[in-house]
Structure formats: C-alpha cells, structure tokens
Design an enzyme around this catalytic site. Sequence first.
Site, PDB file in Angstrom:
ATOM      1  N   HIS A 232       0.844  -1.199   0.000  1.00  0.00           N
ATOM      2  CA  HIS A 232       0.000   0.000   0.000  1.00  0.00           C
ATOM      3  C   HIS A 232       0.875   1.244   0.000  1.00  0.00           C
ATOM      4  O   HIS A 232       1.942   1.278   0.621  1.00  0.00           O
ATOM      5  CB  HIS A 232      -0.975   0.010   1.177  1.00  0.00           C
ATOM      6  CG  HIS A 232      -0.353   0.002   2.541  1.00  0.00           C
ATOM      7  ND1 HIS A 232       0.104   1.155   3.165  1.00  0.00           N
ATOM      8  CD2 HIS A 232      -0.120  -1.010   3.422  1.00  0.00           C
ATOM      9  CE1 HIS A 232       0.575   0.850   4.361  1.00  0.00           C
ATOM     10  NE2 HIS A 232       0.470  -0.447   4.534  1.00  0.00           N
TER      11      HIS A 232
ATOM     12  N   ASP B  32      -0.171   4.405   0.980  1.00  0.00           N
ATOM     13  CA  ASP B  32      -0.467   5.419   1.983  1.00  0.00           C
ATOM     14  C   ASP B  32       0.301   5.158   3.271  1.00  0.00           C
ATOM     15  O   ASP B  32       0.726   4.027   3.565  1.00  0.00           O
ATOM     16  CB  ASP B  32      -1.970   5.495   2.257  1.00  0.00           C
ATOM     17  CG  ASP B  32      -2.571   4.199   2.779  1.00  0.00           C
ATOM     18  OD1 ASP B  32      -2.194   3.124   2.273  1.00  0.00           O
ATOM     19  OD2 ASP B  32      -3.417   4.253   3.686  1.00  0.00           O
TER      20      ASP B  32
ATOM     21  N   ASP C 131       6.603   0.734   6.956  1.00  0.00           N
ATOM     22  CA  ASP C 131       5.199   0.406   6.682  1.00  0.00           C
ATOM     23  C   ASP C 131       4.699   1.260   5.528  1.00  0.00           C
ATOM     24  O   ASP C 131       4.050   2.277   5.753  1.00  0.00           O
ATOM     25  CB  ASP C 131       4.386   0.648   7.950  1.00  0.00           C
ATOM     26  CG  ASP C 131       2.934   0.230   7.826  1.00  0.00           C
ATOM     27  OD1 ASP C 131       2.608  -0.523   6.896  1.00  0.00           O
ATOM     28  OD2 ASP C 131       2.126   0.667   8.661  1.00  0.00           O
TER      29      ASP C 131
ATOM     30  N   GLU D 252      -5.043   1.871   2.638  1.00  0.00           N
ATOM     31  CA  GLU D 252      -4.988   0.695   3.509  1.00  0.00           C
ATOM     32  C   GLU D 252      -5.111   1.107   4.968  1.00  0.00           C
ATOM     33  O   GLU D 252      -5.762   0.415   5.762  1.00  0.00           O
ATOM     34  CB  GLU D 252      -3.673  -0.057   3.277  1.00  0.00           C
ATOM     35  CG  GLU D 252      -3.585  -1.400   3.996  1.00  0.00           C
ATOM     36  CD  GLU D 252      -3.026  -1.332   5.418  1.00  0.00           C
ATOM     37  OE1 GLU D 252      -3.096  -2.336   6.148  1.00  0.00           O
ATOM     38  OE2 GLU D 252      -2.514  -0.259   5.807  1.00  0.00           O
ATOM     39  N   GLU D 253      -4.487   2.221   5.331  1.00  0.00           N
ATOM     40  CA  GLU D 253      -4.425   2.628   6.740  1.00  0.00           C
ATOM     41  C   GLU D 253      -5.773   3.093   7.285  1.00  0.00           C
ATOM     42  O   GLU D 253      -5.920   3.248   8.502  1.00  0.00           O
ATOM     43  CB  GLU D 253      -3.391   3.743   6.918  1.00  0.00           C
ATOM     44  CG  GLU D 253      -1.957   3.348   6.573  1.00  0.00           C
ATOM     45  CD  GLU D 253      -1.335   2.408   7.590  1.00  0.00           C
ATOM     46  OE1 GLU D 253      -2.042   1.989   8.524  1.00  0.00           O
ATOM     47  OE2 GLU D 253      -0.142   2.093   7.451  1.00  0.00           O
TER      48      GLU D 253
ATOM     49  N   GLU E  51       3.921  -6.584   4.234  1.00  0.00           N
ATOM     50  CA  GLU E  51       3.848  -5.868   5.511  1.00  0.00           C
ATOM     51  C   GLU E  51       5.049  -6.250   6.387  1.00  0.00           C
ATOM     52  O   GLU E  51       5.632  -7.328   6.219  1.00  0.00           O
ATOM     53  CB  GLU E  51       2.551  -6.203   6.236  1.00  0.00           C
ATOM     54  CG  GLU E  51       1.299  -5.650   5.575  1.00  0.00           C
ATOM     55  CD  GLU E  51       1.043  -4.189   5.886  1.00  0.00           C
ATOM     56  OE1 GLU E  51       1.879  -3.566   6.592  1.00  0.00           O
ATOM     57  OE2 GLU E  51       0.018  -3.664   5.426  1.00  0.00           O
TER      58      GLU E  51
ATOM     59  N   HIS F 241       3.994   3.431  12.561  1.00  0.00           N
ATOM     60  CA  HIS F 241       3.041   4.363  13.183  1.00  0.00           C
ATOM     61  C   HIS F 241       3.643   5.115  14.375  1.00  0.00           C
ATOM     62  O   HIS F 241       2.894   5.533  15.260  1.00  0.00           O
ATOM     63  CB  HIS F 241       1.775   3.622  13.642  1.00  0.00           C
ATOM     64  CG  HIS F 241       1.003   2.989  12.538  1.00  0.00           C
ATOM     65  ND1 HIS F 241      -0.307   2.578  12.687  1.00  0.00           N
ATOM     66  CD2 HIS F 241       1.336   2.669  11.261  1.00  0.00           C
ATOM     67  CE1 HIS F 241      -0.744   2.043  11.559  1.00  0.00           C
ATOM     68  NE2 HIS F 241       0.253   2.085  10.674  1.00  0.00           N
TER      69      HIS F 241
END
Length: 377
Positions: A71, A73, A102, A132-133, A160, A347
């Site tokens: 992904h 984003d 990530d 995705e997030e 991932e 994150h």
Amino acid sequence: MFEGAVALLAEMVAYPTVSDRSNRALAEMLAERMAGQGARIRLLPDPGSDKVNLVASFGPDRAGGVMLSGHLDVVPAGEGWTSDPFRLRREDGRLFGRGTCDMKGFIAACVAMAPRLASCGAPVHVVLTHDEEVGCMGAVALAEVMAREGPRPAMAFVGEPTRMAVIEGHKGSYEYTTRIAGRDGHGSAPERGINAAMVAARLALRLEGLAAELREMRPQGRFAPPWATINLGRITAGAARNVIAGQASVEWEMRPVVPAEASHVKRALAAFAEAEMAAQPGLVIETECFGEIAGLEPRAANAARDLALDLVGGMPGLVPFGTEAGIWQGLGIDTVLCGPGDIAQAHRPDEYLEERQLAACLDMLEGLTARLGTGRL
C-alpha cells in the site's frame, strides 16, 4: 541492486502520501518507472478522491504467477521526530522516514527488482493500493475489479513488516462509529431531554462486557491474545456541562478470529439499541461501518506460504494486526505475509527500516524470481 532500492526508497519517502492526501503523484512516478522496465500499467482511480490503485504486470498475460502486494499510503507523521519525516535519513544501518517500514521499503525492493521480474518468464503483478491505513478501501475496490477482469495470480506475497518471517494468518479488522441522537435541553431538567452521553456511557459498558464474553469464547489459541478483541477508541458528546447532551458518538473496533464472533457482537449491540430506543421514545441509535476487513485464515494448503518458507526458512506464524491479505485470499489466491521491517517501528516517530531487512527482502525476491524462471509457477 541494494543501493538502487535505497535511492528509490528515498524518492518515495519524499512523497507525503498520508491517507488524507492524494497518492497519485507517487503512483504515477512508480508506474512510469515500471513501464520503462516492461510492465503493462493500469492506474485505477478512486471515484471519490484523487487517489489511485496501481497494477503493474510483467511477463505473459495469463493466469497464474505471483502478486506482490503493498500500500502506498502512510499514517500522519505526528510529533516527536528528530528529523524531517519525509526526508530519508540514513544512520547506523537504519533508514529513517515515514513509511520506510510500513511499507515503502518492500515496494522499493519490488520496483528495484522489476528488470529481473520482467525477464523471468512468468506472470508477476506489482499491486499498490490506496487507503490501507483507513480501512483497506483501495484493496476492496481493486478486488472487485480483479474478480471481473483479472489479473488472476495463483499466489500473493503481502510485504507488511514481519521481519521477513513467514506469516500465515491474522485476525480481521472491523471498524465502526455508533451515533446517538437524543434531545438536548437545560441541565436543570434532565427528565425533559434524552441524554445521548448517558446512552454512550451504557454502550461503552456493553462493549466492555462483550469483550469479556469474547475472551471466554476463545480462551486458547495461536493468536496473541487468542481471543477476539474490542477497543473503544473515542467518545464525543454534548456541548457544555449544564446542557443535556443531545448528540454523542462512539468510535470502536473489533478484531475477530472468525466471522461468528463478529456476528455475536452485532446481534448483542442490535438488541442493546432496540432496548434503549424502546425505553426512550425519540432516541435514535445508528452504527456506521467504516470497513470489515477479513482476516487471513491459516489453511492446511497454502502454496504461497510453502514457497515463502522455502525462500526464507523458519516456521509459519500469526500476527494480531490487520492487512489486505484476507481480501486477496477471498479471491481464491493463496496468500502469505512476508516483508522487511518490524511492526513495532510502524506508526511512531522516527520510524525506521533496518538496512539488513531491506537486503533480506531483496534476497527473497531474487530467490522468487529464480523460482518463477523455472516455469513451475
């Protein structure tokens, strides 16, 4: 190859593809690069935003082969960074920047490997999604297209961050907001209103009780924790302390191991809402679903898992966090998680990817390319 991947990762980090912004510029840059390496490109726009999914296909135009899934984003940078989050910093064997772990590191490795993928003789699809997030919305939309039009790969590798461990399963991720409409009024006469904040408080307690029920339903298992979980993330209500709260909202999520657990929670909350509204005519309780992303189900037969184990070794494991993998599995594609980086770095401020993890990912892709070249996939 390694330095090329690092350079590409630096370019990618410079695109601040936070989920509330467009990813189009980054997708177009990667599309142009892979098109120059022989890929057939499809940019699939999201009707509701300036975002796109990207499918870059190498090799013969037929069913089978492998999908490499990532992904584009990233989550917001937030506070606490010691350097610019959108400028790659290379220090002590680590690559710092938002999205390095990530999961732009995996994508950079795939695109750096593209010239070899193009010549391996088997179908290879680099699939890059938006949002995705915030609920895997890009993957959900792309899965609908793939079901109708293809591509139809036999296997999917979702990159991932797993520290290059082979992961064969994870829980689902279901996200909701329950909105409560009562009737406001002066705080001195609570009987004349319908206090939405009090209903929200009772809902929070019901969610807490359901979390305990889910724990009893599955006290043991391979997941950590083994049971389905519920998290209440935010409650908002009211205007002031002397005003009856006419509105409230409760944002919450659950992570079921199997769909039956989610069904149990939904039935219980429907009964809660029905009872509350019957007791207080005029009260309205509605729940909006922001995404129900299926988990990745561990299965006895999984060719992607078996191939990943051949390439990197180890034993298959499980993780508690959600990904797009269950969406691809739902299309009948054997799917596995295996990617560079540690989810503990995702994150958070000063997110980083270890250089040795990126190198290990390139080694895996090199092995995958060689295996594809045998013509057996």
